[in-house]
Design an enzyme around this catalytic site. Structure first.
Site, mmCIF file in Angstrom:
data_model
loop_
_atom_site.group_PDB
_atom_site.id
_atom_site.type_symbol
_atom_site.label_atom_id
_atom_site.label_comp_id
_atom_site.label_asym_id
_atom_site.label_seq_id
_atom_site.Cartn_x
_atom_site.Cartn_y
_atom_site.Cartn_z
ATOM 1 N N ALA A 1 5.275 -3.192 9.457
ATOM 2 C CA ALA A 1 5.122 -4.634 9.650
ATOM 3 C C ALA A 1 4.207 -5.219 8.574
ATOM 4 O O ALA A 1 4.186 -4.722 7.447
ATOM 5 C CB ALA A 1 4.627 -4.931 11.059
ATOM 6 N N SER A 2 3.393 -6.177 8.925
ATOM 7 C CA SER A 2 2.655 -6.943 7.913
ATOM 8 C C SER A 2 1.561 -6.154 7.216
ATOM 9 O O SER A 2 0.971 -6.638 6.258
ATOM 10 C CB SER A 2 2.040 -8.177 8.562
ATOM 11 O OG SER A 2 3.016 -8.843 9.326
ATOM 12 N N THR A 3 1.250 -4.950 7.710
ATOM 13 C CA THR A 3 0.193 -4.184 7.047
ATOM 14 C C THR A 3 0.553 -3.849 5.604
ATOM 15 O O THR A 3 -0.330 -3.547 4.807
ATOM 16 C CB THR A 3 -0.092 -2.854 7.783
ATOM 17 O OG1 THR A 3 1.141 -2.178 7.981
ATOM 18 C CG2 THR A 3 -0.775 -3.100 9.112
ATOM 19 N N LYS B 1 2.009 -5.920 3.577
ATOM 20 C CA LYS B 1 2.109 -7.134 2.751
ATOM 21 C C LYS B 1 1.197 -7.080 1.512
ATOM 22 O O LYS B 1 1.607 -7.484 0.427
ATOM 23 C CB LYS B 1 1.832 -8.370 3.596
ATOM 24 C CG LYS B 1 3.063 -8.754 4.416
ATOM 25 C CD LYS B 1 2.791 -9.925 5.348
ATOM 26 C CE LYS B 1 4.039 -10.238 6.180
ATOM 27 N NZ LYS B 1 3.704 -11.114 7.324
#
Lengths: 661, 371
Positions: free
Chosen positions: A329-331, A333
């Site tokens: 997920a957003s980790t 980014k």
């Protein structure tokens, strides 16, 4: 009776005849004596060595003596895996007067179950003569004492003391240490193939998992031998020679058992994993997967019932989640942002306008942001602080899957980190060729967008996240995650495990990840700093009031794909389909000493910030001085030292006097 | 010098009056003393066994002394009735006998049990010597044939018990008399021929399975190392591992650690050779040879055909004991259960042997008194 007749005898003729015959007999005797003697000569002189060897092999038996397995310590010298004496009750059936009656009596005395008795009688049938057969594998201290008092009544029955592995922290360390268990046929075959069987002749257990398996060779040690004289009944008469075994090497791990405890406490009641690592060395400080199970159960042979319970638990305690793949997920980014900067798709100042969704030209599908109404104008910093999906949909679209996967692979995603346990998964870094190979399908642009927010096929292990974060905070300098800090040669010093006799392990230097523009590191790291430090940023709350300067990134991963125009609501979604919460963090920001990666499965409400963030916070709090449990360990460690010193002094009083100088 | 010569003469006269042959006694006592020490080692330092052994030695020596006092003439008188009684007791053993170790050898008389076959070891040579000495030497064929029949009767009865070892020893004691009496060489070769023809019959009809197995084991002991070959293998290991000097008194691993079967009786020679090596074996064989030579000397110097034949036969039979025992434990002969004379533990054989030596001494010391 015949009447006596007068016989005229020629006495001298008779005497001559008799003397001749006697002489012939005497010659015969000499010949026969010669035959005897020459036969004895050939036995005693010509074949002397052969018979001497056979006489010795008759009476001399070489008994293998198992080496003591190396002790495993944490970085502060706390024992994580110890050897404890275990008393088993064994019987040599041939030495009992009446086997059935003896077993009956002793079973009543020590309260041994019918089950064990049946098992015993079964194995008696298949054992060789004068070999001991186990009646009870683990006697309690009371049972040992009770038996000792009554031993004289039971000839042929005795208590056999043996060292067995003990993990004082139980569940807390099972996923790291693994465990040892009885050598089974498969292990025996493997040992055979590797030519190690001889060294294991007296060993009963072997490392099955984790550190115990990975470092089996050095933990095990070298077998010793006891040369004994036995009589024809196989009873040992005396010891002729003793070659002591070389104990296995003691290991000191990079783990900090207190951090590990904090991790366990922080994850209690949740399914998830924590990895805390020193980015300067790659040494794992804490690595905990919840739920866990007790490795001690396997040391003595787990009962079928307990095994079924562990195996069938829907929380899957057997899985080591620290090395299992989760959607990042957003980790991820920050890593994608770095890729964008490096590929010059974006600059720090590149701005997009986020309406709350992203749409590919000519396609009806809308890719939604987590914030329904959008973030408005978004640049790199804001995109990371607010974890703006639309920004990264756009970035991913512009980068394309190949550029993304190439860069991510340089960070180690989709590959083994090289940690010193075997249970690691590579997880998946999707690419065009990967999809071709895996599904025999071509890559869709829509999938690239999902990859842009760490979804789609992409999975990473918490350990990979920690490793990638290490590379990031080190500005390209890569480290291999590892648990082994140092080994202690036990032959050099039997009692103590002090830093003086540590042999620190030097891990190989890794080729650094070099960027075209060094400043790109800072751009991304600063954004992560802001994510934690800026009021209102996604990771602000978990680290509010921390006494150290942390940076990080949150993530919330969808576990099930949400259909178009469908709302996700944690409360109405089945527990095992709820979002996963992810979090990565490091501190202090300027000179990072610790990186933490957290994954929590199927959280009830909120995302990485609210669920996984506090876990990272507790670990860091503990690390940076708010050491709640420290004091109690200091005492026990000190006590341990006193005990070892004491033990040592009884062996070598000289040593004590040296120490006191 | 003259007086010391007279003293010697007087000393000799004292022994003469006691009817003791000094060289023979010295040889016997040496072996017995040796036997005491080896029994101590072979029994695993069991003192009570040693005491019992010494007691049998004392009893046997007394019996020897008593028998030595009896003029050889007396045996001749009693030869026939004793022989007949002996045959009857052998028949009685077969009918009422006590079974021990798979064979009927003992006759229980209420007060004591005794083995008639042991007595026959002495009675048979007396009987045959008496029978042959009736006529002039060399023996005629008809005498030989009848003598053979006399030998065969007790032999077959004992073989039926079954005790093949003893029956063969008894047969040989009779045959030795015939041989010493000058049976013609042609007759001897015919007998040897007949014996070899008889061997297969013996094998098929007379020998028990366990006896056959012993013979088979002799030829290939390694075939069944834990079964019937075990004894002979362990014995050969004991002897062989003794080497030149032996392992030392009480240091024999094969005997002390109980790998040897029956170490204090039949296999005592293995214990001895393991602990004293080839040197000890040489000395032991020399002592035996000395006793045999002395026995033959007594025989040659005996005054009568009867005493010559008896003394010769007793001596040769004694040697056969030695040969069979040592040959058996060193793997030359099948295991037949013959103790090592004068050394092995066991009262019965000791008494019989010393009774025989008592006769030898009687023959040696009574010769001046003519019949």
């Amino acid at each position: 009776m015949a009447p006596r007749r007068i016989i005229i005898r020629n006495h001298s003729a008779e005497a001559n005849l008799f003397a001749r015959r006697t002489f012939i007999a005497f010659v015969g005797i000499l010949v026969l004596i010669l035959v005897l003697f020459s036969n004895l000569y050939s036995l005693q002189i010509d074949s002397f060595e052969k018979y001497q060897t056979r006489a010795n092999s008759n009476r001399i038996k070489l008994l293998p003596v198992a080496p003591n397995r190396g002790i495993i310590y944490d970085r502060n010298g706390v024992i994580l895996a110890d050897n404890k004496p275990v008393y088993s009750l064994a019987v040599i059936p041939e030495q009992t007067s009446d086997l059935k009656a003896s077993i009956d009596k002793i079973s009543t005395l020590l309260d041994i179950s019918i089950d064990r008795q049946t098992k015993f009688f079964d194995s008696v049938k298949s054992k060789r003569r004068f070999k001991q057969v186990e009646l009870h594998p683990r006697l309690s201290e009371q049972q040992v004492a009770l038996f000792a008092v009554n031993q004289h009544k039971f000839p042929g029955v005795f208590v056999d003391a043996r060292l067995k592995r003990y993990y004082p922290f139980g569940k807390l360390t099972t996923h790291n240490l693994g465990y040892v268990a009885r050598i089974n046929r498969k292990d025996a075959n493997k040992l055979d193939l590797a030519g190690k069987s001889e060294n294991y002749a007296a060993t009963h257990s072997i490392g099955k998992l984790g550190i115990e398996k990975y470092y089996e060779d050095i933990l095990h040690g070298t077998i010793g031998h006891q040369e004994v004289e036995i009589n024809s009944q196989g009873r040992i008469i005396r010891t002729l020679d003793f070659t002591p075994p070389t104990p296995g090497t003691n290991l000191t791990l990079t783990l900090d058992i207190e951090l590990q405890m904090i991790a366990k406490r922080a994850l209690s009641g949740k399914r998830g994993a924590v990895v805390a690592m020193n980015p300067r060395t790659g040494g794992i400080l804490a690595m905990y997967s919840n739920p866990s199970y007790d490795g001690n159960l396997f040391v003595h042979g787990i009962s079928t019932k307990k095994w079924q319970k562990i195996r069938n638990s829907k929380d899957l305690p057997l899985i080591n989640r620290t090395v299992q793949g989760y959607p990042p997920a957003s980790t991820v980014k920050p890593f994608l942002a770095l890729t964008g900067l490096e590929e010059q798709i974006i600059t720090a100042k590149t701005q997009i306008t986020d309406p709350g969704w992203y749409q590919l030209k000519g396609l009806p599908n809308k890719y939604r942001d987590w914030k329904k109404w959008g973030h408005g104008k978004v640049d790199l910093n804001k995109a990371i602080e607010q974890s703006c999906n639309t920004y990264f949909f756009d970035l991913a679209f512009k980068l394309g899957i190949t550029k993304i996967s190439t860069m991510m692979e340089r960070f180690g995603f989709g590959d083994y980190t090289g940690i010193d346990i075997y249970e690691e998964s590579r997880a998946i870094m999707p690419s065009v060729s990967w999809k071709r190979g895996r599904y025999n399908q071509s890559w869709y642009t829509g999938e690239t967008l999902s990859v842009g927010i760490g979804q789609s096929y992409w999975t990473v292990t918490p350990l990979q996240l920690a490793q990638a974060l290490t590379t990031l905070v080190n500005r390209g300098e890569r480290k291999v995650p590892h648990l082994l800090k140092a080994t202690t040669d036990t032959t050099a010093n039997l009692a103590s495990n002090t830093q003086n006799n540590w042999n620190e392990i030097n891990y190989e230097e890794q080729a650094p990840l070099v960027l075209k523009q060094e400043k790109n590191w800072d751009l991304v790291l600063n954004a992560m700093h802001n994510t934690v430090q800026k009021v209102g940023a996604t990771a602000y709350l978990p680290f509010k009031g921390a006494k150290y300067d942390a940076a990080g990134k949150t993530g919330s991963a969808q576990v099930v794909r949400i259909k178009q125009d469908e709302e996700y609501d944690a409360e109405t979604t089945q527990e095992n389909k709820r979002d996963n919460a992810m979090f990565i963090a490091f501190a202090p920001f300027e000179t990072p000493e610790i990186v933490v990666a957290v994954a929590i499965e199927n959280v009830a409400k909120g995302g990485g910030g609210t669920n996984a963030g506090p876990v990272a916070r507790q670990i860091m709090d503990q690390y940076f001085g708010n050491r709640v449990i420290k004091s109690s360990f200091d005492n026990s460690a000190a006590q341990d030292k006193i005990i070892t010193q004491h033990r040592h002094s009884s062996i070598n009083p000289l040593h004590l006097s040296n120490e006191s100088e | 010098m003259r007086s010391s010569g007279q003293d010697q003469q007087q000393v000799r006269n004292i022994w003469q009056k006691l009817h003791i042959d000094v060289p023979l006694l010295l040889g016997i006592l040496t072996l017995m003393a040796l036997g005491v020490f080896i029994v101590y080692s072979a029994s695993g330092q069991n003192m009570s066994m040693v005491y019992r052994h010494i007691r049998s030695i004392c009893v046997a020596l007394v019996i020897m002394l008593v028998i030595a006092q009896i003029p050889p003439l007396v045996y001749r008188k009693w030869a026939v009735p004793v022989f007949v009684i002996g045959l009857l007791t052998l028949v009685a053993v077969l009918i009422f006998g006590h079974v021990g170790k798979g064979a009927q050898r003992w006759l229980d008389l209420g007060v004591m049990r005794f083995q008639p076959s042991e007595i026959m070891k002495l009675v048979v040579p007396i009987m045959i010597a008496w029978f042959i000495s009736q006529a002039n030497l060399p023996v005629k064929i008809s005498t030989v044939i009848f003598a053979f029949i006399l030998v065969l009767m007790p032999t077959l009865l004992i073989a039926r018990q079954p005790d093949l070892g003893t029956s063969l020893l008894i047969a040989s004691s009779g045959i030795f008399v015939i041989f010493l009496a000058g049976a013609s060489w042609r007759l001897i070769s015919v007998c040897v021929g007949l014996a070899s023809a008889f061997a297969p019959i013996l094998w098929i009809f007379l020998m028990q399975d366990y006896q056959k197995q012993r013979v088979m084991t002799l030829f290939n002991p390694e075939q069944d190392p834990l079964g019937s070959g075990y004894h002979i293998i362990q014995s050969k290991i004991a002897i062989g591992s003794g080497g030149y000097e032996g392992k030392g008194y009480l240091q024999g691993t094969q005997s002390q650690l109980e790998f040897l079967p029956e170490p204090h009786t039949d296999f005592i020679f293995s214990v001895f050779s393991e602990e004293f090596g080839l040197i000890g074996v040489g000395i032991l064989l020399s002592i035996y040879l000395f006793i045999v030579m002395r026995g033959l000397w007594i025989a040659v110097n005996a005054q009568h055909a009867f005493t010559k034949l008896l003394a010769g036969s007793l001596t040769l039979t004694f040697f056969v004991y030695v040969f069979v025992n040592i040959g058996m434990v060193s793997g030359l002969l099948p295991v037949v259960g013959v103790p090592l004379p004068l050394v092995s533990y066991g009262g019965t054989s000791m008494v019989t042997l010393l009774a025989g030596f008592g006769m030898l001494m009687a023959i040696s010391t009574h010769r001046r008194f003519h019949t």
